[in-house]
Structure formats: structure tokens, C-alpha cells
Scaffold this motif. Structure first.
Motif, PDB file in Angstrom:
ATOM      1  N   ALA A  32       0.844  -1.197   0.000  1.00 16.30           N
ATOM      2  CA  ALA A  32       0.000   0.000   0.000  1.00 16.30           C
ATOM      3  C   ALA A  32       0.882   1.250   0.000  1.00 16.30           C
ATOM      4  N   GLN A  33       1.887   1.230   0.845  1.00 14.43           N
ATOM      5  CA  GLN A  33       2.792   2.370   0.949  1.00 14.43           C
ATOM      6  C   GLN A  33       3.523   2.626  -0.363  1.00 14.43           C
ATOM      7  N   SER A  34       4.097   1.587  -0.925  1.00 11.93           N
ATOM      8  CA  SER A  34       4.905   1.806  -2.131  1.00 11.93           C
ATOM      9  C   SER A  34       4.014   2.178  -3.318  1.00 11.93           C
ATOM     10  N   ARG A  35       2.848   1.572  -3.384  1.00 13.25           N
ATOM     11  CA  ARG A  35       1.945   1.918  -4.492  1.00 13.25           C
ATOM     12  C   ARG A  35       1.444   3.358  -4.357  1.00 13.25           C
ATOM     13  N   ALA A  36       1.180   3.786  -3.149  1.00 13.73           N
ATOM     14  CA  ALA A  36       0.736   5.171  -2.944  1.00 13.73           C
ATOM     15  C   ALA A  36       1.795   6.116  -3.486  1.00 13.73           C
ATOM     16  N   SER A  37       3.042   5.786  -3.222  1.00 16.00           N
ATOM     17  CA  SER A  37       4.150   6.607  -3.737  1.00 16.00           C
ATOM     18  C   SER A  37       4.197   6.559  -5.262  1.00 16.00           C
ATOM     19  N   GLU A  38       4.092   5.363  -5.811  1.00 17.64           N
ATOM     20  CA  GLU A  38       4.130   5.231  -7.273  1.00 17.64           C
ATOM     21  C   GLU A  38       2.964   5.939  -7.951  1.00 17.64           C
ATOM     22  N   PHE A  39       1.793   5.746  -7.404  1.00 21.63           N
ATOM     23  CA  PHE A  39       0.590   6.250  -8.076  1.00 21.63           C
ATOM     24  C   PHE A  39       0.283   7.703  -7.713  1.00 21.63           C
ATOM     25  N   GLY A  40       1.034   8.247  -6.737  1.00 24.35           N
ATOM     26  CA  GLY A  40       0.863   9.653  -6.400  1.00 24.35           C
ATOM     27  C   GLY A  40      -0.233   9.940  -5.390  1.00 24.35           C
ATOM     28  N   PHE A  41      -0.565   8.965  -4.543  1.00 26.57           N
ATOM     29  CA  PHE A  41      -1.589   9.202  -3.522  1.00 26.57           C
ATOM     30  C   PHE A  41      -0.934   9.666  -2.218  1.00 26.57           C
TER      31      PHE A  41
END
Lengths: 372, 372, 372, 372
Positions: free
Chosen positions: A48-57
Motif C-alpha cells: 500500500a505504501q509503495s503503491r501510494a508513492s508510485e501512483f501519487g496518492f
């Protein structure tokens, strides 16, 4: 309109596709507010953390209910596996959020009905991710039909074929279990059905044949397990206005990768389209001198709106992910109360109803009429 | 073998096509005797005379019975309208002639049965003019399937489309009368059925939908007349070995001119073919590195026998009429007692039986099983 | 007109192709006399006999001069290797026969000139076997250009590609010897040049590059021999009326079997055609609404005369050999003094002149102007 | 690596395309830092403001020098008309910024040389926007050639055609002025040249023909003005390793919209690709049984990296704008010192050198050798 706060549940391919759309929609279209990417939920906390960073959330959570409780979130993208759609979409709607849920609605028809009820109750916008109808060419085909360019439509064929289940010796996995549904029919025939719905409306009657190309599949630890559903389905249909149609869906069709081949015959011409070449379609009009009549291959161009919002030159080509950006803008327009073209939960339930009738017609070996 | 004496009844397009074949077969193949073009029959005496001269026949008559009585005639080509096939073919067989009759056998199933009985009785060779199966590529496709090039076949689709009935405002004529048959089904769906028969054998079960794109058509002297049969037919089928198939036939399909599009899916690959591009077919084999898998477009070549008897270079192309020359040679081989590949009256009756079952399944709105 | 007596020299593929045409021309067209197949010549006496039987000729000889001396022979088909064309054609013309000689005229330009002189001297009809221009679609393309369907033509491209010299390890044989000519240029670029001549007339200026894909080839008994000519040639051209053109010919082009791809651009549209799909062409006209502009794929149809003489239904397809039948009828028309469309020796010499200028422009590395 | 600060000069189509890429690159690839969109410059102050909002940039300016002076900017995207490239790119490089400049470098060759000098001087990354080479399939074609999949390449053809100058009666505008360059050659032939450079490296020798389809064009206020440059160019080329090539570029080619058709012939096979169908290519390998050899149509798939970063399913299709996202990531990788594939200023200058040699070879009507 103020910037919409976005929540995204699920970070698989469709999650990424939604994220790309939310990131791009303002740059592409200009005429909407740039959304605020507020909250991302994903069961795995680290992911969740890394995807938030990737996706810009801005925020990440492993508990999707937290996301739904977030007052900064106005719209929830639901991109989790089908079995979670109903619970999440309903919770979001009940919390007063708009919902953009990936197709199909839910494995069980009753759940889909509950989703629609929640949407109606909430008064919020609730749409499904049937992005193929957002192709500028698909819209243009609808316009052409409406203008009578091919006269009165009398016959339609649509084939949807991929080969991700074509390998007879691929290991048994959940897609072959009956709990996941009938197979090709609900796994992906809903896509061509969304096209038929978009272009022609209600399906009046169906009779279906379904088949198992492979009786069983190997298990990882040896032995084999019986395949419980059907990788291919063929349906005879009657649409409104006396249109006869044939739907063929096969997820075990070697060589086909993303084929959705549509053929539409009318009293003055015909149209064909194949999603594998999504930037072109063919039009035949029975006009002019016979020696020069033929199918015209028409390349997507700026005049096929909103292609022009992506590229000002013809023939350069949109991609699959671009369709999601168009869908995203339609959703924002719907939220703003502007005219828009989407598959709402109301529309989606009609698609699912026709799928269920198809399955029934197979099991009962007879034509089934479908009430509108 | 001594030269065969040929009689030709009928001088329309198919008569000409037979004449071309009889004229060319020896030059193309070399390995048969040059036939003697003995007698031509055509109802109009004057036309009979001029056609005999054009087609290279020695004698002409307006009375086909004279032709059948001619002791110099060994083989009779029957190319008259369907309603005359039975009478002529039976008379010829009874007179001890071999018969090459254009498809379909006869409008009434009982007549087709009588034709087969006459053939059996005579001990003579009796074949039907299903020339599409004579395409070297069609034969090669059969070979490939037999070799397992695409594994076990599990799904087949075939579309036959032309547009000679597509103009809604074309005058009513006999093709729209119910006495001429069901419409698309027996008018030309027999062609793709001959392909299915050639490749896969028996049709086990069918359910059909048929439609009238146009309810009525204008009459020459004003007013309109109701269309009595069906310009389009769609059929769900089960073939032997658990193969599911879909047959679609539409003689009102604007833009299609001679389309017979065949798609064959197997456990290891797939094949597609379209008669409008009869000198190529496509083959997908799930082999090798994934990055280079794709449909191979294969052009007809000398190695696809007997293409080599026409042209020694690949990619140069046979024509529709060439298929008749191949069929003609197969007939001669059959008469000589050599192995040959044709649609005999026995095979033809099975095709007609499946057509009748299709029509029945439409009228009774149910699946019909067909005995082998 | 009385029946023409036919003599055929040579019984390779082109000999057979002529034989097929002479056998079929009356049946196909009706409007000419059925030729009498009188005399066949073939160096091997036994083969001469068997081919005469296969091809339907009355007499056979191993001495072509006997054939030319035969008073029953009116027309001589010359289908021997290129090096014999001049001697045979001239002898035939001098004997008062009409001549149908396969292309090209002769390896040496001076011999080609002598052929033309003999033709002029004799007053007889002398044509070359450039059959690609006899395609009904090629004729129709010429008609369209003449009608201004694509405006004023300003740019043309033509590619001729096959792969019979593509295998680098195929044995050295005579085609790679310099005595057989420049290679791709005179071996087969004359075909697309016949098309350019047919459509656009005179070639005004050229500059050529030629290349050897393979420096040497293996010899049967070991060792390798240097390749002496050029398997690929590329030519920049200026045609009349300011048309720029590019000619590309490659007989070592893996995957191409009979490609002659023509693209014609004009001020109002464009046309493309590929011999590998000889029954269709594409037409783009810059007309009507932009959203529906596109290349129209037009299938050969009866209205593209004389397709109708072969088949009364569109989209069914002519074959390569059928073009020879059309050419044969044009020859008969020319002999009868009727208007006809062929490549006469006069036209052929212009084609050869342009080929020689191309070779020269390569060797001198400069543009060469060609006098009309 | 810390987040890069981005400056964007120019907000036309290419400006938008860069903006889309900067917005999406992190979401698509994950493996780079999300760039900070810092500063946008656009001559029109009001437009600068609104575009900054649309494209997601923090600051806006009408003075591009302010952007270059901004210490928060690390990379400058230069997307203004060609005549401004040199001044802006050099200023940015001199200020210590990395530069991503749209192609071509500059109208004058000397300016392009100054750009390269500035890049070398600065030690910064300086690349050009030749995005067609970023297509995963183009990369895969390069891999295939490198692996010897088609043997030693000996012949190449590339056609680049669009029709934006095809309307003879379109008003005269700056593209037809000689100050804007030679026409098709530098206007867009640089694209196929970037492909040739990418796949085959240095161009050794050229001879060019250029033509004006239309001598003059109408002026807005009446009268006509002479066209000063060339809408079509054809070039014979020699590449390294003895490869012969033909380049054809035509911006007045009715019906072509974004065609870049590439054909590559080798000693063991061939490859073809057309940008109008950018998600597929064709591969012919002279392998296996002759009866099944043919061009394989291969659809873009996850295994053609980095397609997989966009879509996990084959055959779904990237769009033109996606290529810019890939290019953007390659730029970031170059800045990070990682291996990357781009057209650097050094490479770009070689492309421009070959364009200038082509123009010269036309004016001097002779072959021009190009030093490496």
C-alpha cells in the motif's frame, strides 16, 4: 467545481489503470479540475505504501474501510477482485461517495442488485469500468448508426477471443472453478455485451451453448482436476427492433490476444471493428458506382472526439489505457451534472441480467426471453 | 483409360464453368485422358447451338433426354436450376452415365434421397459440385489438422456472407419465395457445410435462428410482396468429438461478396481462412518463444498440391474457376477407380440432412439431434 | 474470321500457360473463333509428343523451324528461354506469322531492335506476354486515373519482390551469371515497368542502385563462385508530366512470393494494389466528411470487365492463368483489326530501353535521360 | 535519487505530450522518482497560467529565461517551434540543466553543431524527442536483428507518408517557404532516419530526388504563391555493412495519416512494421516446412518490454503518447547514470548531417558520401 478527492482500492492492473487516468485526466482534457489523489487502500500494508508513492496518492492504508471513512475522499475507485465489488461499492455509496467500480458488478446477481439499490439510495454517481465503449471510434460508430449511415441495422455479430486459457496443460487455477462463474460468459463476454448495450440497447431473447475445450487440468502437486466451467460460449440473440445477433466468446482461442470483432449489417451498409486494431474501423456504404464500392478502412482522427484531446494528428493511435482516461472524464462530468456517457449501475445490471439469462438458456437448453 | 465422352446440360454460369474444366483438365493435369466434348443440351435450341460452338461441344440439342440417350456420352454434367437436378441426374444414372451435378441436390429432401438411390443402383460415379473443398489450401488445412498441427480441434466458426439480397428495394423475385427453400440456409449455407463436412464429418446437433432483414420487397408493377423466407441464418452446432461450432450465413450482408470465413481453434493452435482471399490462410501455433508467436499468413504455393499443376511459382494465385478443374480431375479419377476427394451423393445427402435439421430446429425453437 | 492455326514453341510453364489460354479463350469470351491447336515444338522429341497430347495440339516436332514452315500455323507462341526469343520470333515474322512472345524481348538490346524491325517489316501482329496489365483491376485503375478519380498523379512507387534467390546457400546457377543480364532489373523488373508504361507512358530519367545481397554462392562440387549480377535494384525515376517514381525490385526478398505493390498518389486521392492479392485494390478519395475518409478495399467484380466473362458474381476471384486468357483474346482482337490492349514489340522495346538506361545509370553513377 | 524538478517550455501538442509523460512516468514505471513539475513557460502569459494549471506545474511564466534561471528546475523540456530550439537548449545547458528537446535540432546545421557543443560543455544529459524508437516493438525488432533472427540484413525500405500537405488548394503557409527547410526531408523524414540510425547506425552515401506535387498554392487574399520547397523526397542510400536502403517521404500522400512503413530483408528472413498499426509487426523466417512458411503477425505483448509496465495482457495496445512516457523514463535513467536508450545530441547531429547530405545530393544531382 472544487477538486475531487480520490480514493483507490486495489492496486493490480486495474488499480494502476485508474491511477493513470486520475493523474492524466486534467492534462488531457483541461476542462475538469485536477483531482486530488488522497487515499490508497491495499491489503498488504507495505505494498500500500509503495503503491501510494508510485501512483501519487497522499495516504496509504491496508484497511479499505479507513479509506471510505476518509472525509477528504469524494470518489472511490474499486478495482479489487470481483467478489469484493459489492461490499466495497455499497460501503462507499453508503458513506456518500461516488463510485467507479470495475466490471463486472458481482458474481452473484443478487449482489449486483444490492449494489444498484445502494447507488439509488445514495443519490451518488455509480458507474462501471466498461472502457471499450469510450473508444472514440466506438462512439463514432454509434453516431453513424444514429445518422442512418448504414440504414436500419438488422444483423450483428460480435466475437470476443483471448488465449489466456488456451494452454491445455496450464495448471488448474481459480478461473476454472464454478464458484468464479460460468467461465467465458461472465469472465469477459460482458465486454462485448457492453458494446451491444451501448449501440443497440436491450437484449430480448437468447439461447446459448457453452463448452469446455479441456475436461480437466493438471494440479501443481500432480494429478488432475476437472474443469468446472466453460471457456467458450456461443449465443444466438434477438435485440430490439428485430435485430438478430450472435455472440461468441472464447478465452481458449489460441492466437487471439484482445480480439473483440464486431460486425454490424444494415439496410444500406455495414460496419466492422476489431479491438486488436482499436484505432481503425471499416465502413461499407452501398452508394455510388458499383465499381468503386468497398469497405473503407478509417483511421482514428481528431475529428473522432475526443481523440483530438490526446493527439492533434490523425492515424497516430490511442492506447488501451487512454480509454480509461476518457472514462474518467465522463465520470467527472457525471458528478458535475453534465451530460456524460458511461455504464451506470442501472445499465450494468441489465448487462448482468442478460448474462444470467444466457447461462440459464444453456442449462435449460431453450430460448429465454429477457424482460427490459 | 479411353477418352470420356462428355454431355453438358445447362449453359448458365455453372455450365460454362464445367465446360472450362472439361476443356482444361488434360492440359493442367496431364495424367488423365483429354475428354471428348460430345453433346450439349440447352432448352433454347438456338442458344444450344451457339453455346456448343463456344464451349467446344460437337453436338447440340434442346432436348436433354436426347443427350442422355447418346451412346457417346459417358458422363453428364448437370448444371440446370436446382429443381431439375433430380429428374436429370436420375435419368442419366439410369441410362448408365456417370453424373457431375451442381449443388445442392434438390429442393425436396425426398428427391435428394431418390438421387442417391439411383446412384447406388447404377453403380456409377455420382458427385456434387462443391468446389470450395478442392482449394489446395483447404486440402492443406485438412492435412494440418490431421497431423495435429493445431492439436485437438475444439471450436469452429464459419461465416458465409454475400450481398446479392442486401438491397432492400430490389424487386421481389423467386429467391424470396418459400417454394425455393428456407433462404440463406439452403441457398448457400451448403457451401460452408461442405467445408465442415470435409474437415470434421458429421453434424450431431443444431439449433438455428433465421431472420428476414426485410419484411417485403417491391413488385415490378407497383405494390409490395411479403418476403417468404430468410436471408440470414445463425446456427449453433455440435460436431463429432465434442467440437462446438457456429455457422452464420447471410445473403443480405452489404459489402461481403464471396466471404466464407472459417476459424478453427485447437488445443495447440488455430487456423483461419477467408474465401475472398482464397490464395492464403493463417496459422497460429503455440510454439517457440512467446515474443515471436503470431498468426502466419501463408500464401498458396506449389507445395500445396495440386497448385503446382497450375503454376510452378508461389504467391501467384489460383482463381475460382480453377477449383472446378481440380474437381473435374477428381471426378475422372473416381471414374477410373483411383483414390479421389469429392462430395458424393452419399456425402451430399448428409449435408442436406443437416440443412433440413437446421430449418426444423428454427421452426420448433429447439435443439435437433441428427443421426449419422 | 476463320479459325486461327496455332503453333506453340516451348512447353515449360509459359508454354503450358499459353496452351491453357488457347484452349479456353473461346469458351470464356465467346466472341472469337475457337483457335485450331495445330503444331507444338519442343527440343526433346518425346516430350514434344506427350506435351502435344496434353496440350491438345495436332502435330508435334522437335524442330521449331518445321512449325514455322507449317502453312496451317497462323500465330506462333514463343515461350522458350529468353536467349531464343529473337531468332524464333524473327523467323516466325519473316514467315508471315503473327507472334506472341514471352517477355522480355531478348537479353541484348540490339536483338530486341531486330525483333521490332522484323515485326514492322512483316506487317504482322507481334506482342509480348506482359500479362499483369491484363488484370481487370489494373485496367480499371487506368480508367480511374483517366477519369481524374485521384486528380493529377504526382508520385508513384512500385515494388516487385520474390524470394527465389533469397537463400544464400542455394547453389550457384545461371541466373547469377552476368551473361544472363543485370539480375533483378531485367529478370523481372520489366513486369512493374510494363505496369508503369501501361498507366503512365514514357520514362524520362532514371538513376539506379543495384546490390548483391550475397557475394558468392556454393558450387555443386564444392567451393564457391562469385555472384556476377545484382539480385536487388532500386531506381529513382521521373515519368512524364512531372511524376516522380521509385522502382524497387528484389528477387532475394524472403517472404515475398509474387509481390508487385503499386502505390499511386494524386492531387485528389491515391490508389494501391498488390499482385499477391490480385483480386482487390484500394482507393482513397479526398471527398466527403473527414470522419469517414479512408482507403476503400474494392474486390474484383463483374463490372470490372472482362471479369464478367469468367464469373458473374463479385469477390470470387480470378487466377494468374486467367490473365493469360485475357491477353490471348486481346491478341486475337489485334489480329482481327479490332481495338485491343497489349504490349506490342514497339512498346516492349521502350520498356527494354528504360531497363538498359537503368543499368547504365548504375554503372556511371549518374542520372540518365531517356529519349522517347 | 532525489525528485527531478521539471521545466517545460512550449505548450503546443508536444508540450502537452511532455507534460503527460512527466505526470505518468512514475505511475507507469515505479522505478523512478516522481518528478516535481516546477515551472512552465509560454510566451502568452495568460495561456502560461492556464496551461500550468492543466499540466500540473507549480509556476508559470511568459519569459522562458526565468524558467531556466529557476534553481528548482533540473531538466528542461524544449517543445517550441524548431527555430527556437538552439537558443533555448543552449541556454538551459549553459545554466546546468539537462535538456529534453523536441526533434529536429535546428533548421541550420551550424546551430545544431552549437547545440551539441553546449551539451558536451555542460556535461549534462541532452536528448532529442525521437519517440518512435521507444516503441517496445521497435526495440524488439532491434533485438531480433541482433540475434540474427533474419540473418545478415542486406536491404531496407522505409516510407513515411502523411497527407497534411496533400490538398492542392489549401492555403499557402509557412511550411511551403524555403526558410523552413527542404520540405518533407527535414520536416519529417528525420523520423524514419531515427529508426534507421537506431537499427543500423551510420548512413554512408545518398542520392536524393525531391519533388513539388504542386507548383503554387492559393493565398488568403487571392492570387497564388509559388511553393518553395519539396513535399516529397526519395532517397537511395547505402548504410554500413553493405546494406542498401530506400527512403521515401511524402507529406502530400493522400490517405496516409501516420505511416512509417519499414521493410527489412536479411539472409534468413524479413521484418515489416507500419507505425499506423504500431502494436504489431510482421516477421518471416525461412525455417521449417515450406508449406507453413509465411509472415507472422505479432501483436505487442508484455514480453516486449516495457509494454508490461503499461498493460499486463497482450494485444491490448499502447498509444502514441505512451512512447513519450517510455522516452521520459529513458531520460531519467540517463540522468541517473543508468543504461538507457535515447537519441542524444551526438546521435541527433548525425541524423541532421545525413539530411543535409540528402538535400545536397539533390541539388548537385549526384551521390554524396557522408563521413561518420
Amino acid at each position: 467545481m472544487k477538486a475531487l478527492g480520490i480514493g483507490l482500492i486495489g492496486t493490480g492492473y486495474m488499480g494502476k489503470c485508474h491511477a493513470l487516468a486520475w493523474n492524466a485526466v486534467k492534462t488531457v482534457f483541461g476542462d475538469v479540475e485536477r483531482p486530488k489523489l488522497v487515499h490508497l487502500a491495499e491489503a498488504n500494508a507495505e505494498l500500500a505504501q509503495s503503491r501510494a508513492s508510485e501512483f501519487g496518492f497522499e495516504k496509504a492504508t491496508s484497511d479499505w474501510r479507513q479509506l471510505i471513512a476518509d472525509p477528504d475522499v469524494d470518489v472511490v475507485s474499486v478495482t479489487t477482485p470481483n467478489q469484493f465489488h459489492a461490499e466495497m461499492a455499497i460501503a462507499a455509496l453508503d458513506a456518500g461517495k461516488h463510485v467507479w467500480c470495475e466490471k463486472p458488478m458481482a458474481p452473484a446477481y443478487a449482489e449486483a442488485e444490492r449494489m444498484l439499490a445502494a447507488a439509488k439510495n445514495s443519490g451518488k454517481v455509480a458507474i462501471l469500468g466498461y472502457n471499450y465503449i469510450q473508444n472514440p471510434l466506438m462512439r463514432h460508430i454509434k453516431t453513424l448508426i444514429g445518422e442512418g449511415a448504414i440504414g436500419a441495422v438488422n444483423h450483428v455479430r460480435v466475437e470476443m477471443d483471448e488465449d489466456y486459457m488456451a494452454d491445455a496443460e496450464a495448471l488448474f487455477y481459480w478461473k476454472s472453478e464454478s464458484v468464479s462463474g460460468s467461465g467465458a460468459l461472465d469472465d469477459f463476454a460482458v465486454h462485448p455485451l457492453s458494446m451491444l448495450w451501448f449501440l443497440f440497447g436491450h437484449v430480448e431473447a437468447v439461447i446459448t451453448d457453452m463448452v469446455k475445450p479441456y475436461a480437466d487440468r493438471p494440479l501443481k502437486d500432480g494429478g488432475r482436476r476437472e474443469v468446472e466451467n466453460y471457456d467458450a460460449a456461443n449465443v444466438l440473440m434477438r435485440l430490439g427492433g428485430g435485430i438478430s445477433a450472435v455472440l461468441m466468446a472464447n478465452r481458449a482461442a489460441w492466437g487471439r490476444k484482445g480480439r473483440i470483432a464486431l460486425q454490424i449489417f444494415g439496410s444500406k451498409g455495414s460496419i466492422s471493428f476489431d479491438q486488436e486494431r482499436m484505432n481503425e474501423f471499416e465502413l461499407y456504404q452501398a452508394e455510388g458506382r458499383g465499381t468503386e464500392q468497398g469497405y473503407r478502412k478509417i483511421l482514428a482522427a481528431p475529428a473522432h472526439h475526443p481523440y483530438d484531446r490526446f493527439i492533434p494528428a490523425p492515424g497516430h493511435g490511442l492506447g488501451f489505457n487512454d480509454l480509461k482516461i476518457i472514462e474518467c472524464r465522463e465520470l467527472i462530468r457525471a458528478i458535475s451534472g453534465e451530460p456524460s456517457s458511461t455504464v451506470t449501475f442501472t445499465d450494468g445490471l441489465r448487462i448482468e441480467r442478460s448474462v444470467h439469462a444466457m447461462a440459464q438458456s444453456f442449462h435449460e437448453r431453450r430460448w429465454i426471453e429477457i424482460a427490459d
